[in-house]
Motif scaffolding. Structure first.
Motif, PDB file in Angstrom:
ATOM      1  N   ILE A 134      -9.352   0.565   1.092  1.00  0.00           N
ATOM      2  CA  ILE A 134      -8.801   1.712   0.374  1.00  0.00           C
ATOM      3  C   ILE A 134      -9.920   2.475  -0.325  1.00  0.00           C
ATOM      4  O   ILE A 134     -10.922   1.896  -0.754  1.00  0.00           O
ATOM      5  CB  ILE A 134      -7.709   1.306  -0.626  1.00  0.00           C
ATOM      6  N   ASP A 135      -9.730   3.794  -0.417  1.00  0.00           N
ATOM      7  CA  ASP A 135     -10.686   4.684  -1.079  1.00  0.00           C
ATOM      8  C   ASP A 135     -10.261   5.026  -2.498  1.00  0.00           C
ATOM      9  O   ASP A 135     -11.097   5.303  -3.356  1.00  0.00           O
ATOM     10  CB  ASP A 135     -10.814   6.008  -0.316  1.00  0.00           C
ATOM     11  N   ALA A 136      -8.946   5.061  -2.720  1.00  0.00           N
ATOM     12  CA  ALA A 136      -8.414   5.512  -4.001  1.00  0.00           C
ATOM     13  C   ALA A 136      -7.154   4.724  -4.319  1.00  0.00           C
ATOM     14  O   ALA A 136      -6.480   4.208  -3.420  1.00  0.00           O
ATOM     15  CB  ALA A 136      -8.103   7.009  -3.965  1.00  0.00           C
ATOM     16  N   VAL A 137      -6.815   4.668  -5.604  1.00  0.00           N
ATOM     17  CA  VAL A 137      -5.610   3.994  -6.059  1.00  0.00           C
ATOM     18  C   VAL A 137      -4.706   5.015  -6.734  1.00  0.00           C
ATOM     19  O   VAL A 137      -5.151   5.777  -7.607  1.00  0.00           O
ATOM     20  CB  VAL A 137      -5.938   2.840  -7.026  1.00  0.00           C
ATOM     21  N   TYR A 138      -3.459   5.043  -6.312  1.00  0.00           N
ATOM     22  CA  TYR A 138      -2.425   5.871  -6.938  1.00  0.00           C
ATOM     23  C   TYR A 138      -1.741   5.009  -7.996  1.00  0.00           C
ATOM     24  O   TYR A 138      -1.036   4.052  -7.672  1.00  0.00           O
ATOM     25  CB  TYR A 138      -1.435   6.347  -5.882  1.00  0.00           C
ATOM     26  N   VAL A 139      -1.992   5.326  -9.266  1.00  0.00           N
ATOM     27  CA  VAL A 139      -1.436   4.565 -10.380  1.00  0.00           C
ATOM     28  C   VAL A 139      -0.067   5.153 -10.708  1.00  0.00           C
ATOM     29  O   VAL A 139       0.049   6.164 -11.407  1.00  0.00           O
ATOM     30  CB  VAL A 139      -2.368   4.598 -11.601  1.00  0.00           C
ATOM     31  N   ALA A 140       0.971   4.516 -10.194  1.00  0.00           N
ATOM     32  CA  ALA A 140       2.347   4.967 -10.378  1.00  0.00           C
ATOM     33  C   ALA A 140       3.162   3.918 -11.115  1.00  0.00           C
ATOM     34  O   ALA A 140       4.385   3.879 -11.006  1.00  0.00           O
ATOM     35  CB  ALA A 140       2.978   5.280  -9.023  1.00  0.00           C
ATOM     36  N   VAL A 164      -3.498   9.405 -10.892  1.00  0.00           N
ATOM     37  CA  VAL A 164      -2.719   8.753 -11.949  1.00  0.00           C
ATOM     38  C   VAL A 164      -1.499   9.603 -12.281  1.00  0.00           C
ATOM     39  O   VAL A 164      -1.612  10.812 -12.488  1.00  0.00           O
ATOM     40  CB  VAL A 164      -3.584   8.557 -13.219  1.00  0.00           C
ATOM     41  N   GLU A 165      -0.337   8.976 -12.359  1.00  0.00           N
ATOM     42  CA  GLU A 165       0.868   9.693 -12.750  1.00  0.00           C
ATOM     43  C   GLU A 165       0.761  10.150 -14.203  1.00  0.00           C
ATOM     44  O   GLU A 165       0.050   9.554 -15.018  1.00  0.00           O
ATOM     45  CB  GLU A 165       2.100   8.794 -12.585  1.00  0.00           C
ATOM     46  N   LYS A 166       1.500  11.200 -14.516  1.00  0.00           N
ATOM     47  CA  LYS A 166       1.575  11.629 -15.913  1.00  0.00           C
ATOM     48  C   LYS A 166       2.565  10.715 -16.659  1.00  0.00           C
ATOM     49  O   LYS A 166       3.441  10.129 -16.033  1.00  0.00           O
ATOM     50  CB  LYS A 166       1.991  13.105 -16.011  1.00  0.00           C
ATOM     51  N   PRO A 167       2.439  10.585 -18.000  1.00  0.00           N
ATOM     52  CA  PRO A 167       1.289  11.018 -18.782  1.00  0.00           C
ATOM     53  C   PRO A 167       0.093  10.138 -18.457  1.00  0.00           C
ATOM     54  O   PRO A 167       0.238   8.998 -18.036  1.00  0.00           O
ATOM     55  CB  PRO A 167       1.755  10.802 -20.220  1.00  0.00           C
ATOM     56  N   MET A 168      -1.089  10.673 -18.688  1.00  0.00           N
ATOM     57  CA  MET A 168      -2.306   9.937 -18.358  1.00  0.00           C
ATOM     58  C   MET A 168      -2.302   8.551 -19.007  1.00  0.00           C
ATOM     59  O   MET A 168      -2.660   7.549 -18.374  1.00  0.00           O
ATOM     60  CB  MET A 168      -3.510  10.741 -18.837  1.00  0.00           C
ATOM     61  N   PHE A 187       6.583   6.834  -7.328  1.00  0.00           N
ATOM     62  CA  PHE A 187       6.192   6.702  -5.920  1.00  0.00           C
ATOM     63  C   PHE A 187       7.266   7.272  -5.004  1.00  0.00           C
ATOM     64  O   PHE A 187       6.957   7.954  -4.016  1.00  0.00           O
ATOM     65  CB  PHE A 187       5.932   5.240  -5.575  1.00  0.00           C
ATOM     66  N   SER A 188       8.534   7.016  -5.320  1.00  0.00           N
ATOM     67  CA  SER A 188       9.619   7.534  -4.486  1.00  0.00           C
ATOM     68  C   SER A 188       9.602   9.055  -4.426  1.00  0.00           C
ATOM     69  O   SER A 188       9.901   9.647  -3.378  1.00  0.00           O
ATOM     70  CB  SER A 188      10.972   7.044  -5.019  1.00  0.00           C
ATOM     71  N   LEU A 189       9.237   9.702  -5.543  1.00  0.00           N
ATOM     72  CA  LEU A 189       9.185  11.167  -5.568  1.00  0.00           C
ATOM     73  C   LEU A 189       7.977  11.712  -4.814  1.00  0.00           C
ATOM     74  O   LEU A 189       8.027  12.823  -4.287  1.00  0.00           O
ATOM     75  CB  LEU A 189       9.185  11.665  -7.003  1.00  0.00           C
ATOM     76  N   MET A 190       6.898  10.946  -4.769  1.00  0.00           N
ATOM     77  CA  MET A 190       5.718  11.373  -4.021  1.00  0.00           C
ATOM     78  C   MET A 190       5.781  10.978  -2.553  1.00  0.00           C
ATOM     79  O   MET A 190       5.024  11.525  -1.734  1.00  0.00           O
ATOM     80  CB  MET A 190       4.448  10.776  -4.640  1.00  0.00           C
ATOM     81  N   LEU A 191       6.658  10.058  -2.189  1.00  0.00           N
ATOM     82  CA  LEU A 191       6.681   9.551  -0.826  1.00  0.00           C
ATOM     83  C   LEU A 191       6.894  10.646   0.223  1.00  0.00           C
ATOM     84  O   LEU A 191       6.227  10.617   1.277  1.00  0.00           O
ATOM     85  CB  LEU A 191       7.742   8.458  -0.691  1.00  0.00           C
ATOM     86  N   PRO A 192       7.808  11.620   0.020  1.00  0.00           N
ATOM     87  CA  PRO A 192       7.929  12.683   1.032  1.00  0.00           C
ATOM     88  C   PRO A 192       6.607  13.408   1.296  1.00  0.00           C
ATOM     89  O   PRO A 192       6.332  13.812   2.434  1.00  0.00           O
ATOM     90  CB  PRO A 192       8.981  13.619   0.428  1.00  0.00           C
ATOM     91  N   THR A 193       5.790  13.558   0.262  1.00  0.00           N
ATOM     92  CA  THR A 193       4.478  14.173   0.439  1.00  0.00           C
ATOM     93  C   THR A 193       3.578  13.297   1.290  1.00  0.00           C
ATOM     94  O   THR A 193       2.938  13.759   2.246  1.00  0.00           O
ATOM     95  CB  THR A 193       3.823  14.414  -0.933  1.00  0.00           C
ATOM     96  N   PHE A 194       3.515  12.025   0.962  1.00  0.00           N
ATOM     97  CA  PHE A 194       2.656  11.108   1.710  1.00  0.00           C
ATOM     98  C   PHE A 194       3.084  11.013   3.174  1.00  0.00           C
ATOM     99  O   PHE A 194       2.243  10.898   4.071  1.00  0.00           O
ATOM    100  CB  PHE A 194       2.680   9.722   1.073  1.00  0.00           C
TER     101      PHE A 194
END
Length: 399
Positions: free
Chosen positions: A70-76, A98-102, A20-27
């Motif tokens: 909410i519409d979607a869940v980010y599985v991190a 969903v984060e990798k690996p699936m 999540f911390s790595l995706m936060l700048p995107t969000f």
């Protein structure tokens, strides 16, 4: 499947950790996503999220997944929880990022795909580096037919992955730890995208060279494809040689690399002293922890993200995706195709999320694609253990 008339996706996050911390700048930078809820076992992370986004927080995913907000869940969440969390969210009618690996097994992948089909929701697996613009643009060049068929791909990466602070399970292969699950998932995804064909078999050897980090820290593999092409993949996370200088001096995240950072991960780890202290160190630097720094207001990267040097050899050219563009080496001349630096990091993930959730388009990085990447990763582990080629019967390629 529901459509979103406002073009935005209201996202609930499960797992406020490293991913999540790595995706936060995107969000933070992409207004197509609204962070609308979060779930995490750490009280400090939940309180931080509530302060930052004024959104509800939960200890229990089942409660968050039922929320109509909410519409979607980010599985991190950690790897071993991906399948259970994804199936629960899908059962409540939520789309999935969903984060990798699936997942950690092919059976878990099937459960996730089936759960999405039953609920008529979309699933995207990422961020993986095959979302990165240089690789996507390279695939478009290959699709043009200008350079003939792909014959060979060479991909390598040297990092300090194994010496970054880890929880105990991140050093246990059976729990999804080590470089095969965490890093080969990126590299395999990239070469599968560029090959343009389903993979057929793999042969791998793995490195476990540090008894204090008892999982795979390196691998080399050969991956063959149905169209006759093949790829060599090499990765080392042992924190000595660093391949960033071979990618224009940019880090994996697209920022300039600094000489003084050499050996930093190993030096830091040497002073920790115990697994418990290492776990605390990781938690402290994660979202909401005492040493965590918010990315709000930070400058955007100077180049695109990457996963080490990659060279695609075609019938009529060698093509090298780079963080700032693509080099095409022809018979008599070479050409550089520049790519402007992204104003939003990892915007490609949001592009695909919006296409799927808002416009109902089938994603490239959907469940069957990510299942294929996991199949290769699991086959690499089997190949090294059994010293033989492993066939890959479950591969797909997006059309």
């Amino acid at each position: 499947m529901k459509r979103k008339p406002d073009g935005k996706v209201r996202l609930g996050v499960v797992g406020l950790g490293r991913a999540f911390s790595l995706m936060l700048p995107t969000f933070l930078a992409d207004d197509r996503v609204v962070l609308a809820a979060a779930c995490d076992p750490r009280d400090t992370a939940r309180r931080q999220f509530a302060r930052d986004f004024g959104a509800p927080v939960y200890e229990d995913l089942s409660e968050m997944a039922r929320s109509p907000a909410i519409d979607a869940v980010y599985v991190a969440s950690p790897h071993q929880f991906h399948a259970a969390h994804a199936c629960l969210a899908a059962a409540n009618g939520k789309h999935l990022l969903v984060e990798k690996p699936m997942a950690l097994s092919m059976a878990e992948c099937d459960q996730m795909i089936e759960a999405c089909a039953r609920a008529n929701v979309q699933m995207i697996v990422g961020h993986c580096h095959s979302f990165d613009s240089p690789y996507l643009h390279t695939r478009h060049l290959l699709d043009s037919g200008r350079f003939g068929a792909v014959r060979m791909i060479h991909a390598l990466n040297y990092t300090d992955f194994l010496y970054r602070p880890r929880r105990p399970e991140e050093l246990q292969t059976e729990a999804g730890g080590g470089v095969v699950f965490s890093q080969a998932a990126h590299q395999v995804d990239v070469v599968r995208l560029l090959a343009g064909s389903p993979a057929s078999r793999v042969r791998a050897t793995l490195g476990r060279w540090d008894p204090s980090r008892p999982t795979e820290g390196a691998y080399s593999a050969m991956l063959w494809f149905e169209n006759g092409s093949y790829a060599s993949l090499t990765y080392s996370g042992y924190g000595r040689f660093d391949s960033d200088p071979w990618n224009g001096g940019f880090t994996e995240m697209g920022f300039p690399a600094h000489e003084e950072d050499y050996g930093k991960a190993r030096r830091r780890l040497a002073g920790i002293g115990s697994a418990e202290a290492e776990t605390r160190l990781k938690a402290d630097a994660t979202y909401g922890g005492p040493s965590w720094t918010s990315p709000a207001g930070a400058p955007p990267p100077l180049a695109h993200q990457h996963f080490g040097p990659v060279i695609v050899s075609c019938e009529h050219a060698d093509i090298r995706p780079m963080p700032d563009g693509i080099w095409v080496y022809g018979d008599r001349e070479r050409e550089h195709i520049p790519l402007p630096a992204p104003s939003v990091p990892r915007f490609e993930v949001i592009d695909e999320l919006i296409d799927a959730v808002v416009h109902g388009r089938r994603p490239i990085h959907g469940g069957p694609w990510a299942k294929g990447t996991l199949e290769v990763c699991l086959a690499m582990l089997s190949s090294a253990r059994e010293a033989r080629d492993i066939e890959l019967p479950h591969q797909t390629y997006p059309t």
